[in-house]
Design an enzyme around this catalytic site. Structure first.
Site, PDB file in Angstrom:
ATOM      1  N   TYR A 737      -1.287  16.472   0.537  1.00 34.90           N
ATOM      2  CA  TYR A 737      -2.798  16.596   0.430  1.00 34.90           C
ATOM      3  C   TYR A 737      -3.757  15.904   1.402  1.00 34.90           C
ATOM      4  O   TYR A 737      -4.702  16.515   1.658  1.00 34.90           O
ATOM      5  CB  TYR A 737      -3.070  15.667  -0.897  1.00 34.90           C
ATOM      6  CG  TYR A 737      -2.733  16.439  -2.247  1.00 34.90           C
ATOM      7  CD1 TYR A 737      -3.120  17.645  -2.601  1.00 34.90           C
ATOM      8  CD2 TYR A 737      -1.808  15.708  -3.229  1.00 34.90           C
ATOM      9  CE1 TYR A 737      -2.564  18.300  -4.130  1.00 34.90           C
ATOM     10  CE2 TYR A 737      -1.716  16.203  -4.477  1.00 34.90           C
ATOM     11  CZ  TYR A 737      -2.118  17.495  -4.876  1.00 34.90           C
ATOM     12  OH  TYR A 737      -1.515  18.113  -6.102  1.00 34.90           O
ATOM     13  N   THR A 768       1.637  24.946  -0.403  1.00 37.83           N
ATOM     14  CA  THR A 768       0.858  23.786  -0.503  1.00 37.83           C
ATOM     15  C   THR A 768       1.282  22.842  -1.917  1.00 37.83           C
ATOM     16  O   THR A 768       2.146  23.367  -2.508  1.00 37.83           O
ATOM     17  CB  THR A 768      -0.637  23.987  -0.929  1.00 37.83           C
ATOM     18  OG1 THR A 768      -0.832  24.870  -2.114  1.00 37.83           O
ATOM     19  CG2 THR A 768      -1.199  25.009   0.275  1.00 37.83           C
ATOM     20  N   ASP A 769       0.719  21.752  -1.843  1.00 35.87           N
ATOM     21  CA  ASP A 769       0.748  20.960  -3.137  1.00 35.87           C
ATOM     22  C   ASP A 769      -0.286  21.355  -4.208  1.00 35.87           C
ATOM     23  O   ASP A 769      -1.122  22.259  -3.654  1.00 35.87           O
ATOM     24  CB  ASP A 769       0.683  19.363  -3.008  1.00 35.87           C
ATOM     25  CG  ASP A 769       1.120  18.605  -4.071  1.00 35.87           C
ATOM     26  OD1 ASP A 769       1.508  19.262  -5.252  1.00 35.87           O
ATOM     27  OD2 ASP A 769       1.390  17.380  -3.847  1.00 35.87           O
ATOM     28  N   TRP A 770      -0.133  21.232  -5.363  1.00 38.56           N
ATOM     29  CA  TRP A 770      -0.807  21.925  -6.473  1.00 38.56           C
ATOM     30  C   TRP A 770      -2.389  21.680  -6.218  1.00 38.56           C
ATOM     31  O   TRP A 770      -2.921  20.419  -6.045  1.00 38.56           O
ATOM     32  CB  TRP A 770      -0.309  21.480  -7.568  1.00 38.56           C
ATOM     33  CG  TRP A 770       0.759  22.407  -8.345  1.00 38.56           C
ATOM     34  CD1 TRP A 770       0.697  22.987  -9.504  1.00 38.56           C
ATOM     35  CD2 TRP A 770       1.854  23.134  -7.735  1.00 38.56           C
ATOM     36  NE1 TRP A 770       1.848  23.806  -9.787  1.00 38.56           N
ATOM     37  CE2 TRP A 770       2.400  24.129  -8.672  1.00 38.56           C
ATOM     38  CE3 TRP A 770       2.318  22.896  -6.227  1.00 38.56           C
ATOM     39  CZ2 TRP A 770       3.672  24.491  -8.104  1.00 38.56           C
ATOM     40  CZ3 TRP A 770       3.409  23.557  -6.015  1.00 38.56           C
ATOM     41  CH2 TRP A 770       4.063  24.497  -6.701  1.00 38.56           C
ATOM     42  N   THR A 772      -4.644  22.147  -3.942  1.00 37.66           N
ATOM     43  CA  THR A 772      -4.900  21.376  -2.504  1.00 37.66           C
ATOM     44  C   THR A 772      -6.208  21.774  -2.313  1.00 37.66           C
ATOM     45  O   THR A 772      -7.195  21.141  -1.786  1.00 37.66           O
ATOM     46  CB  THR A 772      -3.763  21.801  -1.406  1.00 37.66           C
ATOM     47  OG1 THR A 772      -2.574  20.930  -1.849  1.00 37.66           O
ATOM     48  CG2 THR A 772      -4.236  21.330  -0.110  1.00 37.66           C
TER      49      THR A 772
END
Length: 836
Positions: A737, A768-770, A772
């Site tokens: 993030y 990506t992370d969730w 983002t």
């Protein structure tokens, strides 16, 4: 090539009984937990305990042992074994079971109060993001319990006190009482225990270091163990160790300082200086033992340390070969004690002085013996890549070997490593020529050694080698060639057959594939956006299923698969469950409501957390754990495991240290590679190494800017990822993030394309992370595609809108988008959603 899609069925089983594979997997989890437990103190050989003996048991973790951290690293297992249960299973007589039972009642009430407090602020069925924000920033504080009152019938000589701490996603720990330090009530309890029992054994059940100054006050604390957070079989594994059934062989993968202030970034880490917006890495490369060892700061327990119930000798160093940029060395390990056990051989190097200052020692290899009987010996051979002896020269953008003496130090820990030999290089070598990346946007004043310290230390090592007539091999710069990296553009880095397929897709299909499926968000996106496998973190879009492109399921980790423990199917459709059901074993879920249809069970194995796994120093065992996880992935229809987590333990207060492996990048990289090899030994299953990169704090994790020098970033914070990629080629990487020198990791071309793909040769897919892209307008889905970040998860309507808009405006090039989707397609084609 013909690819035949599998028919997806409902995940799990309608049979509520324990499945045979569950029993077998629990055995693996138990072995891994036992082998990772570290024995730090054992005066008067108080351990192992006599079989069937009476033991007093106290502390929060006695009956409520913490199996793992909170948030995405949680697992909804069928059951977990506490230390109290494990001790009873092993035949010990628990003299304080009444105290443990009273504590369990106090704990359960406190949990209900905590639950009600969170729900009073969020309301039942609240928006997922709002609920998670309150949940993650309101950690449960474990009560201390009743005072100690030793009963007249308590004849136990030995008492065990279990100190437990909870930490997790979304919030860093605090250097306060009740977290890093003992609560007043805990201190008083420990004092009472020490006053009432002859021998006291302290057990640390926490995701990272805690203050141990109390060890200096109570002389009858005879033994100390750290079990970190040992998974669902933790209680049985603990009993295995304290009973002597398993001889402890774990070693620390972090330094335990005398006091928190000794850590080089203690004052400025995260919230400590009141600034969570900018995290300045002023300590530079001096993280963990690289700081304590180099600057001669005394430590309580050093890197690589761990005791056994037996003794070992490491002798007969031999340089076996020196060729192809690799050095092979061997030693003999002998069990000189009275019981069987395993030892860890650790190999460090000292580096020459020159234009770059360097840490005093650097871990470059390790290996674990088999179980050695008394007087039995084993030859241990390790390979040292000269790549791991290089340093990065920012001025020339080059990985270099400076001329001079490279000492080889071998032992069972850093502190007892002895100089065994070395190599001497006649002239400087540029091993790899790269280009400067990650430019600083502000001045950075890094910690440095006294001028000439590196050179004087290297000369002392070389002199010692000469005095002891050690084997020193000669290296010649003329025998080396320089690798010059070719930097290709994002659009050029994909496989032709996948790109040919992508060229048949419409613009809408391209965008659908690039940003998941917002329709699967279940009223919220965070960690439960998958619906084919309830509780999974997300899925890729099914928009091209008619063209033979499967959708794949992604599930959280890294302490096992995080799925909902059960769900219902009614009239052929999955009944949607709220996000809260996937947290804390369903604590926040109102289970009084009857669900229609048939129940399917998805119990998964909760393995030990990352730090405990790394403390095994046993890559063969980690591969076995990984293979086990891959088996469960195949069983439940999961393709990508969002693990392993492998960020560096920069500071003990990072809320997610438990998920990660070590303060050392070599340990982190090799353990992650072993885990990946295990998982990916199962057809179509893959890992997702994360969080790429510098996700070393949780407070303001979506907005914090990591200000870091290029050399520190490459040598410490990216090196583990590089090792994992080069050794195991994970199917995917997840970006973090945070920002790195002012650029969001997810939108960072230097990170995703230049470093991972061009310099390391990464072949998989980057995601990506969730959510983002939902936090900062500077981090966009189109920016992800430009950077070479191939998949935006879990898929939000705003991401689709952004890519349509930027394609129309020309700020997102279609060739960049197609290259990203081609890489995603390549991973999907390798998945377990096709018949072999």
């Amino acid at each position: 090539m013909t690819r035949t899609l599998k028919e997806r069925t409902f995940a799990g089983t309608t049979n509520p009984e324990i499945q045979p594979w569950e029993t077998e997997h629990r055995k693996v989890a138990r072995r891994a937990a036992a082998e990772g437990i570290v024995l730090l103190k054992n005066e008067e050989h108080v351990l192992p305990l006599k079989e069937g003996s009476a033991v007093a048991l106290y502390g929060a973790g006695a009956g409520k042992t913490i199996k793992g951290g909170t948030g995405s690293g949680d697992v909804n297992e069928r059951e977990k074994v506490s230390i109290c249960e494990g001790m009873k299973n092993a035949g010990f007589q628990i003299t304080t079971e009444a105290w443990v039972n009273r504590y369990n009642e106090i704990y359960d009430k406190a949990r209900q109060d905590w639950k009600n407090d969170i729900l009073s602020r969020t309301g039942y069925g609240a928006d997922t993001m709002s609920f998670f924000e309150v949940y993650s920033t309101t950690p449960f504080n474990m009560p201390a319990g009743d005072k100690i009152e030793k009963s007249a019938g308590d004849e136990a000589e030995n008492a065990i006190y279990v100190l437990s701490r909870i930490a997790g996603e979304g919030m860093d720990r605090l250097a306060d009482k009740g977290d890093y330090y003992l609560k007043d009530e805990e201190y008083e309890m420990l004092a009472d225990i020490c006053a009432n029992y002859e021998n006291v054994i302290v057990v640390i059940n926490a995701g990272a270091q805690v203050d141990l100054s109390f060890m200096d006050e109570f002389t009858n604390i005879k033994a100390l163990l750290t079990i970190v957070q040992p998974g669902m079989e933790g209680g049985n594994a603990f009993a295995d160790v304290v009973s002597g059934k398993v001889n402890p062989s774990g070693k620390l993968t972090d330094t335990w300082a005398y006091k928190y202030e000794d850590y080089p970034n203690a004052e400025t880490f995260s919230h400590n200086n009141g600034n969570v917006e900018t995290e300045v890495y002023e300590e530079g490369m001096y993280v963990g033992y690289r700081y304590f060892d180099t600057f001669d700061v005394p430590v309580r327990y050093g890197f690589g340390f761990g005791l056994s119930y037996t003794d070992f000798e490491i002798n007969d160093y031999c340089l076996e070969s020196l060729e192809n940029k690799k050095m092979t060395v061997s030693v003999q390990v002998k069990n000189t004690g009275k019981v069987s056990g395993k030892e860890v051989v650790q190999v460090y190097t000292s580096l020459p002085g020159g234009i770059l200052e360097k840490e005093a020692h650097r871990l470059v290899a390790y290996a674990k013996t088999s179980e050695l009987k008394p007087d039995e010996s084993e030859k241990i051979t390790v390979e040292i890549s000269l790549e791991h002896l290089t340093s990065y020269d920012e001025k020339r953008a080059a990985w270099i070997l400076e001329s001079g003496f490279y000492g080889i130090w071998i032992g069972s820990s850093l502190a007892d490593a002895k100089l065994c030999g070395g190599v001497k290089l006649d002239n400087e070598v540029i091993l790899r020529q790269v280009k400067n990346l990650f430019p600083l946007k502000q001045e950075l004043d890094e910690k440095t050694q006294t001028s000439g310290k590196t050179s004087s230390r290297a000369k002392e090592a070389e002199k010692l080698a000469a005095e002891q007539k050690l084997n020193v091999a000669q290296l010649y710069a003329a025998d080396f060639t320089t690798e010059v990296i070719e930097y290709k553009k994002n659009g050029e880095l994909c496989e032709k057959d996948a790109l040919d397929f992508v060229n048949t897709l419409t613009e809408k299909e391209l965008i659908d594939l690039a940003a998941g499926d917002p329709g699967k968000a279940q009223g919220g996106n965070l960690g439960a956006a998958g619906i084919s496998v309830p509780g999974s973190a997300g899925e890729t879009h099914r928009c091209a299923i008619d063209k033979g492109l499967a959708s794949i399921v992604l599930a959280d980790g890294p302490a096992g698969l995080r799925l909902m423990k059960y769900y219902h199917v009614n009239d052929g459709s999955i009944v949607t469950m709220p996000f809260e059901f996937s947290l804390e074993g369903g604590l926040f879920y109102d289970d009084s409501r009857e669900l229609p249809g048939e129940r399917y069970y998805q119990y998964c194995t909760a393995i030990p957390v990352g730090t405990l796994l790394a403390q095994t120093w046993n890559r063969a065992l980690i591969r076995e754990v990984g293979a086990m996880i891959g088996t469960e992935m195949e069983y439940f229809g999961v393709t990508l495991w969002l693990a392993p987590g492998m960020n560096i333990h920069r500071n003990p207060l990072c809320g997610r240290n438990f998920e990660y492996y070590s303060e050392d990048p070599y340990v982190a990289g090799t353990i992650a590679a072993a885990m990946t090899e295990g998982v990916q030994s199962n057809y179509g299953c893959g890992t997702t190494i994360k969080h790429f990169a510098c996700n070393n704090q949780e407070d303001n994790r979506m907005g914090s800017d990591s200000v870091i020098s290029e050399r520190t970033l490459l040598e410490v914070y990216l090196k583990g990822f590089e090792i994992a990629v080069r050794e195991s080629q994970p199917l995917s990487i997840m970006t973090s993030y945070n920002l790195i020198n002012g650029v969001h990791a997810a939108n960072n071309y230097d990170l995703c394309t230049e470093t991972a793909r061009n310099e390391w040769g990464f072949k998989g897919m980057i995601m990506t992370d969730w959510t983002t892209t939902e936090v900062d307008e500077k981090c966009t889905a189109s920016g992800c595609m430009r950077a070479g970040n191939d998949l935006v998860m879990p898929g939000c309507f705003g991401d689709h809108d952004n890519m349509h808009k930027e394609l129309a405006e020309g700020t997102l090039k279609i060739e960049d988008l197609k290259a990203c989707i081609a890489r995603l397609v390549s991973v999907i084609w390798k998945s377990n959603q096709y018949l072999q």
